[in-house]
Motif scaffolding. Structure first.
Motif, PDB file in Angstrom:
ATOM      1  N   TYR A 191       0.852  -1.198   0.000  1.00 32.48           N
ATOM      2  CA  TYR A 191       0.000   0.000   0.000  1.00 32.48           C
ATOM      3  C   TYR A 191       0.884   1.243   0.000  1.00 32.48           C
ATOM      4  O   TYR A 191       1.924   1.303   0.647  1.00 32.48           O
ATOM      5  N   ARG A 192       0.461   2.245  -0.750  1.00 33.31           N
ATOM      6  CA  ARG A 192       1.167   3.521  -0.869  1.00 33.31           C
ATOM      7  C   ARG A 192       0.128   4.632  -1.029  1.00 33.31           C
ATOM      8  O   ARG A 192      -0.976   4.397  -1.533  1.00 33.31           O
ATOM      9  N   PRO A 193       0.497   5.867  -0.670  1.00 31.16           N
ATOM     10  CA  PRO A 193      -0.386   6.994  -1.016  1.00 31.16           C
ATOM     11  C   PRO A 193      -0.561   7.066  -2.530  1.00 31.16           C
ATOM     12  O   PRO A 193       0.327   6.706  -3.303  1.00 31.16           O
ATOM     13  N   HIS A 194      -1.708   7.540  -2.944  1.00 27.90           N
ATOM     14  CA  HIS A 194      -2.017   7.603  -4.374  1.00 27.90           C
ATOM     15  C   HIS A 194      -0.975   8.425  -5.131  1.00 27.90           C
ATOM     16  O   HIS A 194      -0.595   8.084  -6.263  1.00 27.90           O
ATOM     17  N   ALA A 195      -0.498   9.510  -4.524  1.00 28.54           N
ATOM     18  CA  ALA A 195       0.483  10.367  -5.200  1.00 28.54           C
ATOM     19  C   ALA A 195       1.778   9.615  -5.479  1.00 28.54           C
ATOM     20  O   ALA A 195       2.404   9.800  -6.529  1.00 28.54           O
ATOM     21  N   ILE A 196       2.195   8.759  -4.543  1.00 29.11           N
ATOM     22  CA  ILE A 196       3.427   7.992  -4.751  1.00 29.11           C
ATOM     23  C   ILE A 196       3.226   6.949  -5.843  1.00 29.11           C
ATOM     24  O   ILE A 196       4.086   6.760  -6.708  1.00 29.11           O
ATOM     25  N   LEU A 197       2.085   6.279  -5.840  1.00 29.28           N
ATOM     26  CA  LEU A 197       1.807   5.298  -6.894  1.00 29.28           C
ATOM     27  C   LEU A 197       1.775   5.970  -8.258  1.00 29.28           C
ATOM     28  O   LEU A 197       2.237   5.408  -9.257  1.00 29.28           O
ATOM     29  N   GLN A 198       1.248   7.179  -8.294  1.00 24.35           N
ATOM     30  CA  GLN A 198       1.202   7.912  -9.561  1.00 24.35           C
ATOM     31  C   GLN A 198       2.608   8.321  -9.997  1.00 24.35           C
ATOM     32  O   GLN A 198       2.956   8.223 -11.176  1.00 24.35           O
ATOM     33  N   ALA A 199       3.430   8.771  -9.054  1.00 26.94           N
ATOM     34  CA  ALA A 199       4.795   9.169  -9.392  1.00 26.94           C
ATOM     35  C   ALA A 199       5.623   7.981  -9.876  1.00 26.94           C
ATOM     36  O   ALA A 199       6.504   8.134 -10.720  1.00 26.94           O
ATOM     37  N   GLN A 200       5.338   6.798  -9.360  1.00 23.18           N
ATOM     38  CA  GLN A 200       6.062   5.599  -9.763  1.00 23.18           C
ATOM     39  C   GLN A 200       5.513   4.988 -11.045  1.00 23.18           C
ATOM     40  O   GLN A 200       6.039   3.976 -11.509  1.00 23.18           O
ATOM     41  N   GLY A 201       4.456   5.573 -11.585  1.00 20.70           N
ATOM     42  CA  GLY A 201       3.879   5.065 -12.826  1.00 20.70           C
ATOM     43  C   GLY A 201       2.999   3.851 -12.635  1.00 20.70           C
ATOM     44  O   GLY A 201       2.619   3.197 -13.609  1.00 20.70           O
ATOM     45  N   ILE A 202       2.655   3.516 -11.388  1.00 19.70           N
ATOM     46  CA  ILE A 202       1.798   2.362 -11.113  1.00 19.70           C
ATOM     47  C   ILE A 202       0.333   2.711 -11.355  1.00 19.70           C
ATOM     48  O   ILE A 202      -0.446   1.893 -11.846  1.00 19.70           O
ATOM     49  N   VAL A 203      -0.026   3.942 -11.015  1.00 21.05           N
ATOM     50  CA  VAL A 203      -1.399   4.423 -11.217  1.00 21.05           C
ATOM     51  C   VAL A 203      -1.339   5.560 -12.214  1.00 21.05           C
ATOM     52  O   VAL A 203      -0.475   6.445 -12.106  1.00 21.05           O
ATOM     53  N   GLU A 204      -2.229   5.545 -13.188  1.00 25.06           N
ATOM     54  CA  GLU A 204      -2.277   6.614 -14.175  1.00 25.06           C
ATOM     55  C   GLU A 204      -2.812   7.886 -13.538  1.00 25.06           C
ATOM     56  O   GLU A 204      -3.632   7.840 -12.625  1.00 25.06           O
ATOM     57  N   ALA A 205      -2.324   9.008 -14.067  1.00 22.33           N
ATOM     58  CA  ALA A 205      -2.792  10.292 -13.568  1.00 22.33           C
ATOM     59  C   ALA A 205      -4.265  10.460 -13.888  1.00 22.33           C
ATOM     60  O   ALA A 205      -4.756  10.027 -14.936  1.00 22.33           O
ATOM     61  N   ILE A 206      -4.987  11.114 -12.974  1.00 19.11           N
ATOM     62  CA  ILE A 206      -6.417  11.358 -13.175  1.00 19.11           C
ATOM     63  C   ILE A 206      -6.576  12.445 -14.216  1.00 19.11           C
ATOM     64  O   ILE A 206      -6.086  13.561 -14.060  1.00 19.11           O
ATOM     65  N   GLN A 207      -7.269  12.117 -15.330  1.00 19.52           N
ATOM     66  CA  GLN A 207      -7.467  13.067 -16.415  1.00 19.52           C
ATOM     67  C   GLN A 207      -8.750  13.848 -16.183  1.00 19.52           C
ATOM     68  O   GLN A 207      -9.754  13.287 -15.746  1.00 19.52           O
ATOM     69  N   PRO A 208      -8.763  15.162 -16.493  1.00 12.29           N
ATOM     70  CA  PRO A 208     -10.006  15.922 -16.381  1.00 12.29           C
ATOM     71  C   PRO A 208     -11.026  15.425 -17.385  1.00 12.29           C
ATOM     72  O   PRO A 208     -10.661  14.875 -18.428  1.00 12.29           O
ATOM     73  N   PRO A 209     -12.314  15.580 -17.104  1.00  7.20           N
ATOM     74  CA  PRO A 209     -13.346  15.115 -18.040  1.00  7.20           C
ATOM     75  C   PRO A 209     -13.211  15.801 -19.383  1.00  7.20           C
ATOM     76  O   PRO A 209     -13.047  17.007 -19.467  1.00  7.20           O
ATOM     77  N   ARG A 210     -13.255  14.967 -20.453  1.00  6.83           N
ATOM     78  CA  ARG A 210     -13.092  15.496 -21.807  1.00  6.83           C
ATOM     79  C   ARG A 210     -14.340  16.210 -22.297  1.00  6.83           C
ATOM     80  O   ARG A 210     -14.276  17.076 -23.140  1.00  6.83           O
ATOM     81  N   SER A 211     -15.483  15.821 -21.793  1.00  3.96           N
ATOM     82  CA  SER A 211     -16.711  16.471 -22.248  1.00  3.96           C
ATOM     83  C   SER A 211     -17.740  16.379 -21.154  1.00  3.96           C
ATOM     84  O   SER A 211     -17.683  15.516 -20.288  1.00  3.96           O
ATOM     85  N   GLY A 212     -18.699  17.296 -21.193  1.00  5.09           N
ATOM     86  CA  GLY A 212     -19.798  17.294 -20.252  1.00  5.09           C
ATOM     87  C   GLY A 212     -20.838  16.278 -20.651  1.00  5.09           C
ATOM     88  O   GLY A 212     -20.653  15.451 -21.557  1.00  5.09           O
ATOM     89  N   PRO A 213     -22.009  16.285 -19.997  1.00  2.11           N
ATOM     90  CA  PRO A 213     -23.082  15.345 -20.337  1.00  2.11           C
ATOM     91  C   PRO A 213     -23.503  15.417 -21.797  1.00  2.11           C
ATOM     92  O   PRO A 213     -23.857  14.428 -22.405  1.00  2.11           O
ATOM     93  N   SER A 214     -23.478  16.594 -22.380  1.00  2.67           N
ATOM     94  CA  SER A 214     -23.904  16.749 -23.770  1.00  2.67           C
ATOM     95  C   SER A 214     -22.741  16.768 -24.728  1.00  2.67           C
ATOM     96  O   SER A 214     -22.923  16.963 -25.922  1.00  2.67           O
ATOM     97  N   GLY A 215     -21.504  16.574 -24.208  1.00  2.00           N
ATOM     98  CA  GLY A 215     -20.343  16.582 -25.080  1.00  2.00           C
ATOM     99  C   GLY A 215     -19.967  17.958 -25.569  1.00  2.00           C
ATOM    100  O   GLY A 215     -19.280  18.110 -26.561  1.00  2.00           O
ATOM    101  N   SER A 216     -20.406  18.993 -24.856  1.00  2.00           N
ATOM    102  CA  SER A 216     -20.168  20.356 -25.324  1.00  2.00           C
ATOM    103  C   SER A 216     -18.710  20.746 -25.200  1.00  2.00           C
ATOM    104  O   SER A 216     -18.205  21.522 -25.990  1.00  2.00           O
TER     105      SER A 216
END
Length: 349
Positions: A191-216
């Protein structure tokens, strides 16, 4: 994770934590999980085999006081850290306390196991139950660690408040088929903090939503933005000016201060009048000349009207350079009577 008909899960609020980079080799299976400081969790076991299994659990290298046994087919059994005859310790992820106090420990007794939840499984044969007695092992929390240990940012498992548990009257006596030095299965949860797992490349970075409900949002990025109204109007204005410049005569150049010279305007008008008089109009004759009576009043009026039109054209051409409004002058509706040859005094009001 599940291996050899045995399943171990780390759960929080009844939901299993996500497992990353799961790898199994021989009797060992391991993975990574994201921990959150202050988060309580449980360790769940399900025996899908036909054998009697015994589990030994350790967190950060610290073993639980007593192993847990399961019968064939038992599911969702909680592996608890026993605390006395009728209680168990609550498990919690916590940030490791780092200090510069020289009295703090500089080396962990199980430093290589920090951040590891390990469950070893052995097959056994159940013999008989015997009266319960307290274990010689006591679970203890990790105290402050000196900063030279370089464990900053890590989490550890702490034993929190105790929770009630049914009174244990007996313990199971077994004969082991597998040795604990070579267990049947070993589960390792790193077990590791999420930030450490992300820095080690084990967990992918959280991407912002590409589109809203209507894809606007995606359409807004893909569609080029229209030109600003001001820019569009300036382009149209330049196009109109270019068209007008091709159809109109060249305008008089302005001075640096933005105003045209009045003397240049006056001289230009005089030139225009002089040229027009030479080409189209006959010279006016005043009284006293030899051919005074040769011209009729109608010829004089025609000449006056022609001069007015030439003046209007000159003013119109001059007005294009100075951008003044030009008003076309219509012929006067007033008819002048016959001239009897007298002298007209224009100085009177």
């Amino acid at each position: 994770m599940r291996h050899r008909d045995c399943e171990i899960l780390i759960t929080c609020d009844g939901k299993a934590l996500d497992e990353y980079n799961v790898e199994a080799e021989d009797n060992v299976i391991e993975c990574y999980v994201a921990s959150e400081s202050g988060q309580t969790f449980e360790i769940k076991c399900s025996n899908h085999s036909s054998a009697f299994l015994v589990m030994r659990t350790a967190v950060d290298g610290r073993p639980f006081p007593r192993p847990k046994s399961t019968n064939a087919g038992d599911t969702n059994v909680t592996l608890r850290c026993e605390h006395g005859v009728d209680k168990s310790e609550r498990l919690m992820f916590e940030r490791l306390c780092i200090t510069d106090d020289d009295a703090a420990a500089k080396v962990l007794s199980h430093g290589d196991h920090l951040g590891l939840i390990e469950v070893c499984v052995a097959r056994a044969i159940r013999k008989e139950d015997r009266p319960w007695k307290a274990s010689s092992i006591t679970a203890r929390n990790i105290g402050p660690i000196h900063e030279t240990a370089k464990k900053g940012g890590m989490h550890c498992v702490s034993f929190g408040d105790t929770q009630p548990y049914p009174i244990r009257k007996t313990i199971v006596d077994v004969t082991y088929i597998d040795k604990w030095t070579a267990p049947y299965i070993t589960f390792k949860f790193r077990y590791r903090p999420h930030a450490i797992l992300q820095a080690q490349g084990i967990v992918e970075a959280i991407q912002p939503p590409r589109s809203g409900p209507s894809g606007s949002s995606s359409r807004a990025r893909d569609t080029p933005s229209p030109a600003p109204p001001q820019a569009a109007s300036s382009v149209s204005r330049r196009e109109r000016q270019d068209d007008a410049s091709q159809s109109e005569p060249p305008r008089k150049r302005l001075r640096r201060d933005g105003t045209s010279s009045s003397s240049e305007s006056g001289s230009r008008m005089e030139d225009l009048l002089r040229a027009d008089d030479t080409e189209d109009a006959k010279p006016l004759r005043t009284k006293g000349e030899d051919d005074d009576g040769a011209e009729s009043l109608n010829a004089l009026e025609a000449q006056m009207e022609a001069l007015r039109q030439k003046i209007d054209r000159a003013r119109a051409q001059n007005g294009q350079g100075s951008q003044f409004r030009v008003v076309k002058r219509e012929p006067s509706p007033i008819l002048v009577g016959h001239f009897n040859g007298g002298i007209i005094d224009l100085t009177e009001d």
